[in-house]
Design an enzyme around this catalytic site. Structure first.
Site, mmCIF file in Angstrom:
data_model
loop_
_atom_site.group_PDB
_atom_site.id
_atom_site.type_symbol
_atom_site.label_atom_id
_atom_site.label_comp_id
_atom_site.label_asym_id
_atom_site.label_seq_id
_atom_site.Cartn_x
_atom_site.Cartn_y
_atom_site.Cartn_z
ATOM 1 C CG PHE A 240 24.620 -7.152 29.374
ATOM 2 C CD1 PHE A 240 25.169 -8.049 30.271
ATOM 3 C CD2 PHE A 240 25.467 -6.465 28.522
ATOM 4 C CE1 PHE A 240 26.542 -8.239 30.325
ATOM 5 C CE2 PHE A 240 26.841 -6.655 28.570
ATOM 6 C CZ PHE A 240 27.380 -7.535 29.472
ATOM 7 C CD GLU B 230 18.465 -12.253 34.288
ATOM 8 O OE1 GLU B 230 18.301 -11.047 34.089
ATOM 9 O OE2 GLU B 230 18.652 -13.068 33.372
#
Lengths: 743, 183, 327
Positions: free
Chosen positions: A245, A710
């Site tokens: 992430f 994203e």
């Protein structure tokens, strides 16, 4: 790539079996012989000097090998440049155990190495560190006074566009206005796997470094440069990454410490972070934002002013695009966007899934909701009214933008037309129901990337690139692209990644991997195809005769004529007949800059959310989500959907749960564990409906894929907050929306 | 501080792991999780938090799911332990939950996955999961940061269907519920 | 985690002898909190005594019509036990609102009573804490105290008892059976945990050389009218900001007996007989509920981040009473 035997199909993950059987090996799981264990001692003050480190008690334990501190660390590379990785911000990167200075709480100050883990952990608890503390600053509301515009130059950072029109005047003149302040807290990535490095110490000091990272080559280059090692002497391997992430884009201090110890002790070493230490190296920046919107009675947006402040460390200027989206998402001719960062005594923030976009879009899209409410207008209608046909930031057309179709399909699936405009107008028993929505965008980037491919005479195709699969599905989609391009059965294709010796790849992030590495894989397989075709032509009595490459099709491990499918030859046969055991090819694929530069290239999405709020006690639960995405070509609907699911869950998490709390008296994050740093549990997450609208794009890259890592997150937090407003009539502008803010 | 002589000596214990008796000498401060990962090279069981806050270390002890990070190996002397490595058949055939996970893409990074799967097997042994809501509650001890929960639910529903246990699914409910307007 | 010696006890007396013979020795059963604390260096016992082999895992009928819960019965076995489900559903529901299935499979009833606070400062040895290190100070009072106590706090400590089960046990007026070197004694649940006062290092009134052997549930189980409301920051697997265990007996719409215990608001499960007495004889309804809630919270004091808990607790009490009365 018109035939779609594999690409575009919901292929199950090729690494699925390894992951569900426990066979997949992560960085801290390579159990090499004579392994030693390093445990890190972290600072308890936020700023100051270390006056004394007493490791006597630790070293007295039999089996404790060494305690490394700034006092006994050898002289390493001197220049900041040597510590700057591929995506480092401007500034002086943090150097572990470099000197007696403490620059943030939780900073590593010693590494205890012992023959086993438990002993190292115990010994670490016996190391006494004394500090001369200095006043620190971790309170962002106070730190903002020192804010400055970040320097440009960080790879991937685009500063806000210049103002257009007369935003302040237009705002002042607007009939309908919204002026509001929003805040987003510090968050930590917290992938499930803690950062870990296993260094296998080899002959002549050569190191094999099993590291958790989103960029094996980035770490390798960093290590070679910091420790002045020859590139051949350090290899970084990272086949499986238990979530990233963005936290693993830059080298994390555990890899530095493990390599330092291995070189000092000439032993293999493992250094794993604890979950508590996962809060000691990177975070999503904390923001304070002010948004002012002005509109005419008919809903026409007349002014957008968006000013954002975010934190950085005292040693690096972390910059991300927070406000730029406000000039992109909706049509508006008067726009002023500003962004400043303020230093605090914390580690440098890092890119965290949809960095910048998710904080900035939260503020903008809540403000849009507030404005629509003030206008008495449906928020979807408001967005359609102000639909941006063109990227006004860049003054360029979009390479493709099917957002209108996202709005249409998403709204229909959700049942948006049945929404009552009034807040607090829907309930189920003693629960208030709210419906909210938001939009979002993310850049469709392509970066230079390499790939190699080797066809073996037994029919196996091995393709590789030094990228990563952090759960995104890289292994799978690259396998699909290779199988498709060369017409080889999927199960005969193996894709390799996470190894610094493979062809160049950028770090795995920014949603650019499918586009960048995917293009390289496609191109290398096309090159191999050409080579095979040429070889086939040289074979005596070639069944392809004098056909050209355009006349043939690669399918089922064979190359055959289009017009006469009986005439063909197996690829393995081409190698055999040419007396070759393998045939290989390597390429570096570069974006077609000239062609791309005429366009704004973005993915888009809309999220529709339903929440239930317990009226008396304020507990919020998300009960339905529809997320419609225009992300270009979908290479694998199964893994693509998972990317969006993940993004939506992150959005819910950001909206309702995540917040790292700092006690400013200590300058220290205090809820540094998974019991008090909340991320959603299974029960918090409802069914999530993902729609991929059809979107053709021949500009973004040869695959037409825009990247999906994203985009599922960008607008979701705002949609949840907007739904909470619709349910309760309460506008929470400071995330997360915890129940105390709704009482 | 304690001198080195005070370190507790190892104890010899026997753990039956995935059907195989394993005798080992461990010091008392070795958790079951670390015994599996560092001593027996059974790294399928994951360490996500080491404090019972994430569920990645879930294994079955005598058929019950527990967090292996919060128990000492010496406390489990004589126990039967099933880890993720012990779920597939001898012939390599995946356990139905494993197969359903692959089919429904019920994982991304894969790090919480062994714990999720062991937890589901444990939940099925317990027999208290009747509705989707039950399942969600009873699987809330396993965090997934990638956000694969909806797919994990699909994998569980499929496994239950295959076993002939049909959880009441809200998936069949009307997609757009009717609401009462507030007074 | 420090180095410790390890022993196993197979009968209660031996466990008690171990405690008496080894200063600082601790018993370990489920281990779910103790090992957690040891890894944080908050607990550093020189010796651990494994009591999992003591014969204390039964759940048995008692001659007075109550139920005896063995100290070593797990939370899960207790919550799903048919007698608990049928006669003490409040307890079953409360246990199942806590922790996770895995933890409930490990955690024992005795150990659950001894669960220590979740105060950030208590858990972080990098900061002072009077509970962990008496005299070092309490940063929570002026610091991050959203999760902290609003009742019964002291200048030394504002930590809460974080568990769920004991809240229901308090409402049920359970009795803790303990065994020490001098024999056995009974401690009413309400007297088991204590307020921090000047000695916040002591969570409860168990002596260092005593072993919990059982928890006795009286006959009255409030099976018909009960509720456990747990307010927390996510739907599951989170500690309570506020929780309420309510048990009522009713006749003809009127309350004849009321029990109310609050969790997450004090160093112990919080009860107030006066607030309960206010409900007796009243018809079930919002006014009566609110009056009881107001009384229960009358001495509450909020700090910088947890003042919301006062009103939240009132609402949770009203809700719990409403649910209990309409069940």
């Amino acid at each position: 790539m018109t035939a779609t035997q594999y690409v575009g199909k919901p292929v199950s993950r090729v690494d699925g079996r390894a992951k569900v059987t426990g066979a997949a090996k992560y960085a801290g799981e390579f159990n090499v012989p004579r392994l030693t264990y390093g445990v890190i001692v972290s600072s308890t003050v936020a700023k100051g000097r270390i006056t004394r480190i007493d490791a006597t008690a630790a070293l007295a334990l039999e089996g404790v090998i060494e305690v490394l501190t700034h006092e006994n660390t050898p002289r390493l590379a001197w220049l900041d440049r040597s510590y700057q990785d591929q995506i480092a911000p401007n500034g002086s990167p943090f150097r572990p155990l470099h000197d007696d200075k403490v620059v943030y709480s939780g900073q590593p100050v010693a590494l205890v190495v012992a023959e086993n883990f438990e002993l190292a952990r115990y010994a670490a608890s016996l190391v006494r560190v004394e500090y001369a503390p200095e006043p620190h600053q971790t309170n962002f509301d106070d730190a903002m006074a020192e804010a400055y515009e970040p320097p440009t130059g960080r790879a991937g950072y685009t500063p806000p566009p210049k103002p257009r029109g007369e935003a302040d005047q237009a705002f002042a003149d607007a009939k309908y206005q919204v002026s509001a302040q929003y805040a987003t807290p510090t968050e930590h990535h917290n992938p499930m796997e803690n950062y870990a490095t296993t260094v296998a110490y080899g002959e002549e000091g050569k190191l094999t470094v099993y590291d958790k990272t989103q960029g094996a080559q980035n770490v390798q280059a960093y290590l070679a440069s910091v420790f002045s090692m020859s590139s051949d002497d350090v290899r970084v391997i990272s086949p499986f990454v238990g979530g990233g992430f963005g936290s693993g884009l830059r080298p994390v201090y555990n890899v530095f410490l493990a390599v330092l110890a291995a070189r000092q002790l000439k032993r293999s070493v493992r250094v794993s972070l604890t979950r508590q230490q996962m809060f000691t190296f990177s975070h999503r920046s904390e923001t304070r934002q002010e948004v002012r919107l002005g509109a005419a009675r008919d809903g026409q947006l007349e002014a957008i002013i968006h000013e954002a402040f975010a934190d950085t460390s005292t040693f690096e200027d972390f910059a991300e695009g927070i406000v730029n989206w406000s000039g992109l998402l909706h049509q508006c001719d008067n726009v002023r966007l500003e962004y400043r960062i303020a230093p605090m005594d914390v580690y440098t923030p890092a890119d965290m899934r949809a960095p910048g976009a998710t904080q900035g879009t939260f503020a903008l899209e809540c403000a849009v909701d507030e404005l629509a409410h003030r206008l008495g207008m449906d928020p979807l209608e408001f967005r359609l009214k102000n639909y941006a046909e063109r990227d006004q930031n860049l003054d360029k057309p979009f390479s493709s933008k099917e957002l209108r179709e996202c709005y249409r399909q998403g709204a229909e699936r959700f049942g948006w037309s049945q929404r009552n405009l009034e807040p607090r107008s829907m309930r189920r028993g003693n629960r208030l129901i709210g419906w909210g929505m938001s939009t979002g965008a993310w850049e469709a980037m392509q970066d230079k990337a390499g790939a190699k491919a080797t066809l073996h005479v037994d029919g196996r195709l091995i393709v590789g690139s030094a990228t990563a699969d952090i759960g995104t599905g890289t292994y799978t989609i690259m396998t699909q692209i290779a199988a498709e391009t060369l017409g080889i059965p999927l199960e005969r294709v193996e894709f390799q990644l996470g190894d610094s010796t493979l062809p160049f790849s950028p770090v795995e992030g920014g949603s650019w991997t499918a586009a960048s590495v995917g293009t390289a894989v496609k191109e290398v397989c096309e090159a191999l195809r050409e080579k095979l075709f040429k070889l086939a032509g040289k074979i005596h009595d070639s069944p392809l005769g004098d056909a050209t490459l355009e006349d043939v099709v690669f399918e089922n491990g064979e190359v055959r004529l289009h017009r006469d499918s009986a005439r063909g030859i197996a690829l393995t046969e081409i190698l055999r007949r040419s007396d070759m055991a393998t045939l290989d090819e390597e390429v570096t694929a570069k974006p077609k800059m000239l062609e791309q530069s005429g366009y704004s290239r973005h993915s888009h999405q809309v999220t529709f959310v339903e929440v239930e709020v317990e009226e008396d006690i304020g507990m919020v639960r998300v009960t339905r989500v529809v997320d419609a995405v225009a992300g270009g070509r979908i290479l694998n609907p199964k893994t693509a959907r998972s990317q969006i699911l993940g993004g939506v869950v992150w959005g819910i998490s950001m909206a309702l749960h995540e917040e790292t709390l700092s006690d400013h008296a200590f300058g220290r994050f205090m809820n540094h564990n998974l019991a008090e740093y909340h991320i959603p549990v299974n029960k918090d997450i409802p069914e999530i409906d993902v729609i991929f609208v059809h979107e053709d794009d021949t500009i973004v890259n040869p695959l037409g894929a825009k990247g999906l890592g994203e985009i599922g997150l960008v607008g979701t937090a705002a949609a949840v907050a907007n739904a909470v407003f619709h349910a309760t009539g309460k506008r929470v502008r400071h995330l997360p929306v915890t129940l105390d803010k709704l009482l | 501080m304690h001198a080195s002589s005070s370190l507790a000596p190892p104890e010899t214990i026997t753990l039956t792991i995935n059907g195989q008796a394993r005798q080992m000498a461990v010091q008392p401060w070795v958790t079951l999780l670390d015994a599996l990962r560092e001593h027996l090279d059974l790294t399928g069981t994951k360490k996500g938090c080491d404090h019972g806050q994430c569920g990645a270390c879930t294994v079955l002890v005598d058929g019950k799911r527990i967090n292996s990070c919060l128990t000492l190996a010496v406390m489990r002397d004589g126990a039967e332990i099933t880890t993720i490595e012990g779920l597939a058949g001898e012939d390599g055939a995946l356990h139905p939950v494993q197969a359903a996970f692959v089919e429904h893409d019920a994982f991304q990074c894969g790090y919480c996955t062994p714990g999720q799967i062991c937890s589901i097997v444990g939940m099925m042994n317990e027999g208290h999961a009747r509705t989707d809501e039950d399942i969600r509650e009873l699987m809330s001890g396993n965090l997934c940061r990638c956000g694969a929960y909806p797919n994990i639910m699909d994998a569980i529903r499929q496994t239950l269907r295959e076993r002939g246990e049909k959880p009441a699914s809200e998936k069949n409910a009307t997609p757009i519920p009717a609401y009462h307007l507030a007074e | 985690m420090n180095s410790f010696t390890f022993a196993r006890a197979t009968e209660p007396a031996a466990a008690v002898r171990e405690l008496a013979a080894h200063d600082g020795a601790q018993l370990v059963a489920g281990g779910t909190n103790l090992l957690d604390l040891m890894k944080e260096n908050v607990a550093r016992p020189p010796r651990l005594v494994d009591i999992n082999r003591l014969p204390l895992a039964q759940i048995e009928e008692r001659p007075d019509g109550g139920l005896r819960l063995g100290a070593l019965a797990t939370n899960a076995d207790t919550a799903y036990h048919p007698a608990v489900q049928a006669r003490y559903p409040l307890l079953a529901r409360t246990i199942l609102a806590g922790a996770s299935p895995q933890l409930r499979n490990m955690a024992t009833n005795g150990g659950n009573l001894l669960q220590r606070t979740r105060c950030y400062y208590f858990y972080d040895v990098g900061t002072p804490c009077n509970k962990r290190e008496p005299g070092s100070g309490c940063p929570a009072i002026a610091g991050l105290n959203r999760m902290h106590a609003i009742l019964g706090t002291s200048e030394q400590c504002i930590a809460t008892y974080p568990g769920d089960m004991a809240v229901a046990l308090a409402a049920l007026e359970a009795v803790v059976q303990v065994q020490g070197p001098d024999g056995e004694r009974s401690i009413p649940l309400g007297e088991f945990h204590r307020l921090p006062g000047d000695t916040p290092q002591f969570d409860n009134n168990l002596r260092p050389d005593e072993l919990i052997t059982a928890i006795d549930l009286p006959r009255r189980g409030f099976a018909k009218h009960h509720s456990y409301v747990k307010v927390r920051d996510r739907s599951s697997y989170a500690f309570a900001l506020v929780s309420v265990a309510a048990g009522l007996e009713m006749e003809g719409g009127k309350i004849t007996t009321a029990r109310l215990a609050l969790g997450g608001v004090a160093h112990k499960p919080w009860r107030d007989p006066e607030a309960e007495a206010l409900l007796v004889g009243q018809a079930a309804g919002a006014d009566a509920f609110r009056a009881a809630a107001d009384h229960l919270l009358r001495d509450a004091r909020g700090y910088r981040f947890n003042a919301f808990k006062i009103e939240l607790a009132r609402r949770a009490v009203v809700r719990a009473l409403r649910e209990a009365s309409t069940a």
